[in-house]
Structure formats: structure tokens, C-alpha cells
Enzyme design. Structure first.
Site, PDB file in Angstrom:
ATOM      1  N   ASN A  88       0.863  -1.178   0.000  1.00  0.00           N
ATOM      2  CA  ASN A  88       0.000   0.000   0.000  1.00  0.00           C
ATOM      3  C   ASN A  88       0.904   1.234   0.000  1.00  0.00           C
ATOM      4  O   ASN A  88       1.305   1.725   1.039  1.00  0.00           O
ATOM      5  CB  ASN A  88      -0.903  -0.057   1.245  1.00  0.00           C
ATOM      6  CG  ASN A  88      -1.788   1.162   1.404  1.00  0.00           C
ATOM      7  OD1 ASN A  88      -1.624   2.170   0.727  1.00  0.00           O
ATOM      8  ND2 ASN A  88      -2.733   1.074   2.333  1.00  0.00           N
ATOM      9  N   HIS A 117     -10.442   5.907  -1.334  1.00  0.00           N
ATOM     10  CA  HIS A 117     -10.570   5.066  -0.128  1.00  0.00           C
ATOM     11  C   HIS A 117     -11.604   3.963  -0.347  1.00  0.00           C
ATOM     12  O   HIS A 117     -12.201   3.459   0.611  1.00  0.00           O
ATOM     13  CB  HIS A 117     -11.017   5.883   1.102  1.00  0.00           C
ATOM     14  CG  HIS A 117     -10.028   6.907   1.567  1.00  0.00           C
ATOM     15  ND1 HIS A 117     -10.429   8.145   2.024  1.00  0.00           N
ATOM     16  CD2 HIS A 117      -8.677   6.894   1.664  1.00  0.00           C
ATOM     17  CE1 HIS A 117      -9.357   8.849   2.385  1.00  0.00           C
ATOM     18  NE2 HIS A 117      -8.270   8.106   2.178  1.00  0.00           N
ATOM     19  N   ARG A 173      -5.400  18.607   4.093  1.00  0.00           N
ATOM     20  CA  ARG A 173      -6.158  19.010   2.895  1.00  0.00           C
ATOM     21  C   ARG A 173      -7.428  19.745   3.287  1.00  0.00           C
ATOM     22  O   ARG A 173      -8.107  19.367   4.236  1.00  0.00           O
ATOM     23  CB  ARG A 173      -6.544  17.767   2.065  1.00  0.00           C
ATOM     24  CG  ARG A 173      -5.357  17.104   1.412  1.00  0.00           C
ATOM     25  CD  ARG A 173      -5.748  15.785   0.746  1.00  0.00           C
ATOM     26  NE  ARG A 173      -4.943  14.701   1.270  1.00  0.00           N
ATOM     27  CZ  ARG A 173      -5.213  13.398   1.123  1.00  0.00           C
ATOM     28  NH1 ARG A 173      -6.278  13.017   0.456  1.00  0.00           N
ATOM     29  NH2 ARG A 173      -4.418  12.492   1.637  1.00  0.00           N
ATOM     30  N   GLU A 187      -7.774  -2.400   5.029  1.00  0.00           N
ATOM     31  CA  GLU A 187      -7.574  -2.303   3.583  1.00  0.00           C
ATOM     32  C   GLU A 187      -6.701  -3.441   3.079  1.00  0.00           C
ATOM     33  O   GLU A 187      -6.912  -3.970   1.987  1.00  0.00           O
ATOM     34  CB  GLU A 187      -6.945  -0.948   3.229  1.00  0.00           C
ATOM     35  CG  GLU A 187      -7.903   0.224   3.419  1.00  0.00           C
ATOM     36  CD  GLU A 187      -7.214   1.581   3.445  1.00  0.00           C
ATOM     37  OE1 GLU A 187      -6.465   1.849   4.417  1.00  0.00           O
ATOM     38  OE2 GLU A 187      -7.415   2.376   2.512  1.00  0.00           O
TER      39      GLU A 187
HETATM   40  C1  UVW Z   1      -6.619   8.732  -1.600  1.00  0.00           C
HETATM   41  C2  UVW Z   1      -6.183   9.218  -0.266  1.00  0.00           C
HETATM   42  O1  UVW Z   1      -6.538  10.275   0.170  1.00  0.00           O
HETATM   43  O2  UVW Z   1      -5.409   8.391   0.428  1.00  0.00           O
HETATM   44  P1  UVW Z   1      -4.674   8.695   1.825  1.00  0.00           P
HETATM   45  O3  UVW Z   1      -5.744   8.967   2.836  1.00  0.00           O
HETATM   46  O4  UVW Z   1      -3.942   7.411   2.076  1.00  0.00           O
HETATM   47  O5  UVW Z   1      -3.779   9.876   1.579  1.00  0.00           O
HETATM   48 MG    MG Z   2      -5.439   5.562   5.072  1.00  0.00          MG
END
Ligand code: UVW
Ligand code: MG
Ligand code: ADP
Length: 380
Positions: free
Chosen positions: A10, A163, A222, A362
């Protein structure tokens, strides 16, 4: 019958997680973090994979083991090309490469992992399991952005969602445990990245991430949802370049942008000490969550289960309590004792909506999907 062993890789934007599974059992697992960050000893994903290979070999479970049946890889963006787990060939890696512009932080690391393990084990079947696949069932109404259609089609702009492996696993577990395998579930995956989904009878109807993993909930670094007018304003009036805007929203936004800390544990410690920046950040995070729960209630019509998962969802009673506060009229409530004790079911008896905490897995889901592909295909 021997239990099949699957190695799961992963690769994230700055980390590589791995797990070696024998059936449903984890024989080994680990994580290599801070890839490519200033001062980190791990320069790139290739170097991270070397560390993974060494760690496995150190436990007598090397990638060269003849007992290995297959290798499963998380691939973040599958575009519209990939809606199912797929046996990796040169053609498949070329198609994943073409999707890099849609997921520049994620797909290159996924490809680097694939390249290393294919070089080490060209004899083994390797399978790509896409974050986007589970969301490929959302309707055009949910997937389409209201922009110029010709531009959107040419540049492949639409909601893909991410996700998906976690949403698939957790929604299935939650529905089965509630005795409602065909029921309606809202999944709140709250990790570093965070996303919500609305699932009915095992099919995804809506999800909060969009063309990229930037849309939707407030995350560690983010921003999540934002007026698109802010982007043009930052460029035109704020004098920022698109690179700077991208970095600000993806790496310097979310909780980090609001209070300087992206780790929810640190935010909660400051909150307990009365820090006003942490208070604002925490309230923005939980308000956004509650808004999505309400929206997905409307999308589904009725809700059987709400499931919390991911590092924050699994470990923060305060987030769970605050996010669902005031929703009693919808049949949604959290029992404070059950929630604090971290029980599997945290709603009081007798409420319409069951609220549960389900650790995501996951790696197990990727291993299952990897094995499911094998009988259908012949390794070239
Ligand atoms: C697609 C995504 O946001 O993955 P991660 O949460 O692992 O950064
Ligand atoms: Mg994660
Ligand atoms: N006990 C806890 N209380 C609150 N947040 C926690 C706790 N344990 C972990 N977290 C949060 O979980 C997040 C990481 O989630 P995780 O799912 O492991 O990340 P990733 O998305 O990288 O897989 C971090 O923000 C961390 O602060």
C-alpha cells in the site's frame, strides 16, 4: 489445502504500508514513512520498497519465498478504465501511468512499488486494487460536475472518489453485523485523508472525494470543500502560482492550515487546554462531518448504520460524539459510556440508526480481491 499467502503493498504519497497475509491472518506488517521528505533517510519509493524487502527477509518471510501466491497493490486512481481488481501487465502499468495527472501525489508511488515487486518476482501474479473502483457505481447525477460538458469529457473531469477499498470493507462489515446486508450505510473514513460514502445494498451511491482526493471533508493537511472562486481569487488577487495554490490546499490546508497541527491527537490536547485555534479547527472539522451525514441521509432516504473508521474515527470518542451531536430527530444518537469505552456499537439501544466503530482493514480487503482475480485469469 494450503492457505494462500498474499503480500499487500500500500504505497501512499509519503509512506509505504505492507502486510503479508495467509488467508485472513497477518504474518507480518509494517510501514515506512516520511518518504522523500527533507532530512528523511528514505529518498524515494524505490528505497522504501528495499526496506520493506529487508524487513520481510529479516523475519524469514522474504519476497523470494516460494510460498508466496500473489502480490496485491493498492492503486489510488483507476479513472474510468478500471472498475475491478486487475491482473498487472505492461499494458495495465501503461494505463496507470496515463492516470498520473489525475493523482500526481499517489499514482507515481503506486507504480514504483509495482515496478520493484515485478522485477523481484516476475513469476508471480500481481494485482492492482483501485481506490476508485468501489465508487464506480455512483450515478451520473452524483458523478457529474456542473461545468462545460465538452471540457469535462475531454479532460476526464468527474467525481471518482477514493478510499474505496476501506468503504467497501467497512460498509459490508457494518451491514452484516446489523443483520441488514442489504441495508443503507454511511461510512466515515477519517484518517490523514478523510472521506464519507453512502452505500445501499453494497452499492456505493455517493462519496465525498472527487476528481482528486482533495474534495469533501476537512483532513489532516487538505482543505476539503472550498468555493472554486477562491482558487481564481488566490491566483489573480493573491498573486499565487498554481503550484503554490496546490501545495497550500493539499499539504498546508485542513487541520494544519487552521491550527498548525495535522495530527488529531495534538489538536485534541490543545483543545483540552483551551487553545482557541485548536477549538476553531476542531469545530470546522466536526461541522463538516455533520453536514455530510445529513446530506447522505437525504441521498439514502433511510439509514440503518453509521460506521466510523480510520485513525480518527476508530480512536476519537470526542470527534464521534461532536460530529453526531444534535441529530436525535433523525434517530441518530451516541451513548457516552459506550463511546468512551470504544465499544463496537456506540448508539443507545432502541435508536433507529445503529452507530458503530469498525477498524478498517484495507490490506485484508486487497488480499481478498487479489485472490479473487486469480482463478479468472492466467498469469502471462
Ligand atoms: C486517496 C487518499 O486520500 O489516500 P490517503 O488517505 O492514504 O492519503
Ligand atoms: Mg489511510
Ligand atoms: N487516539 C487518537 N485520538 C485521536 N486521533 C487519533 C488517535 N490515534 C490516531 N489518531 C489520528 O489518526 C490519524 C491517522 O489516521 P490513519 O488512518 O492511521 O492514517 P492514514 O490515512 O495515513 O492511513 C492522525 O490524524 C492521528 O492523529
Amino acid at each position: 489445502m494450503t492457505v494462500k499467502r498474499v503480500l499487500v503493498i500500500n504505497s501512499g504519497s509519503s509512506s509505504v504500508k505492507y502486510a503479508l497475509l495467509a488467508g485472513e491472518d497477518r504474518l507480518a506488517s509494517g510501514i515506512v514513512e516520511r518518504i522523500g521528505e527533507p532530512g528523511s533517510p528514505v529518498a524515494d519509493h524505490g528505497a522504501a520498497l528495499d526496506i520493506v524487502a529487508d524487513e520481510l527477509a529479516g523475519q524469514g518471510l522474504g519476497i523470494d519465498s516460494p510460498e508466496l501466491t500473489a502480490i496485491g497493490h493498492r492503486v489510488v486512481h483507476g479513472g474510468t478504465d478500471f472498475t475491478e481488481p486487475t491482473l498487472i501487465t505492461d499494458e495495465v502499468t501503461a494505463m496507470i501511468e496515463e492516470l498520473v495527472p489525475l493523482a500526481p501525489l499517489h499514482n507515481p508511488g503506486n507504480l514504483a512499488g509495482i515496478e520493484v515487486t515485478r522485477r523481484l518476482r516476475p513469476d508471480l501474479p500481481q494485482v492492482a486494487v483501485f481506490d476508485t473502483a468501489f465508487h464506480s457505481t455512483i450515478s451520473p447525477a452524483a458523478a457529474t460536475y456542473a461545468i462545460d460538458r465538452e471540457v469535462a469529457e475531454r479532460l476526464r473531469i468527474r467525481r471518482y472518489g477514493f478510499h474505496g477499498t476501506s468503504h467497501a470493507y467497512v460498509s459490508r462489515e457494518a451491514a452484516a453485523e446489523a443483520g441488514r446486508p442489504d441495508g443503507n450505510v454511511i461510512v466515515l473514513h477519517l484518517g490523514n485523508g478523510a472521506s464519507a460514502s453512502a452505500v445501499s445494498g453494497g452499492r456505493c451511491l455517493e462519496t465525498s472525494m472527487g476528481m482528486t482526493p482533495l474534495e469533501g471533508l476537512v483532513m489532516g493537511t487538505r482543505s476539503g470543500d472550498l468555493d472554486p472562486g477562491v482558487l481564481t481569487y488566490l491566483a489573480r488577487t493573491g498573486g499565487m502560482s498554481f503550484e503554490e495554490i496546490d501545495t497550500m490546499l493539499n499539504r498546508g490546508g485542513g487541520m494544519r492550515g487552521l491550527c498548525g497541527d495535522n495530527d488529531m491527537r495534538a489538536v485534541q490536547e490543545r483543545l483540552a487546554a483551551g487553545d482557541p485555534d485548536a477549538e476553531l479547527a476542531f469545530s470546522v472539522y466536526c461541522h463538516r462531518l455533520r453536514k455530510y451525514v445529513g446530506a447522505y441521509y437525504a441521498v439514502l432516504g433511510t439509514v440503518d448504520v453509521i460506521a466510523f473508521t480510520g485513525g480518527v474515527g476508530e480512536n476519537s470518542p470526542l470527534v464521534r460524539q461532536t460530529a453526531l451531536d444534535g441529530l436525535e430527530a433523525l434517530g441518530i444518537a451516541v451513548d457516552p459510556g459506550r463511546n468512551e469505552r470504544g465499544e463496537r456499537v456506540i448508539s443507545p439501544d432502541g435508536t433507529a440508526v445503529r452507530v458503530v466503530v469498525i477498524p478498517t482493514n484495507e490490506e485484508l480487503e486487497i488480499a481478498r480481491q487479489t485472490l479473487a482475480v486469480l482463478p479468472r485469469t492466467k498469469h502471462p
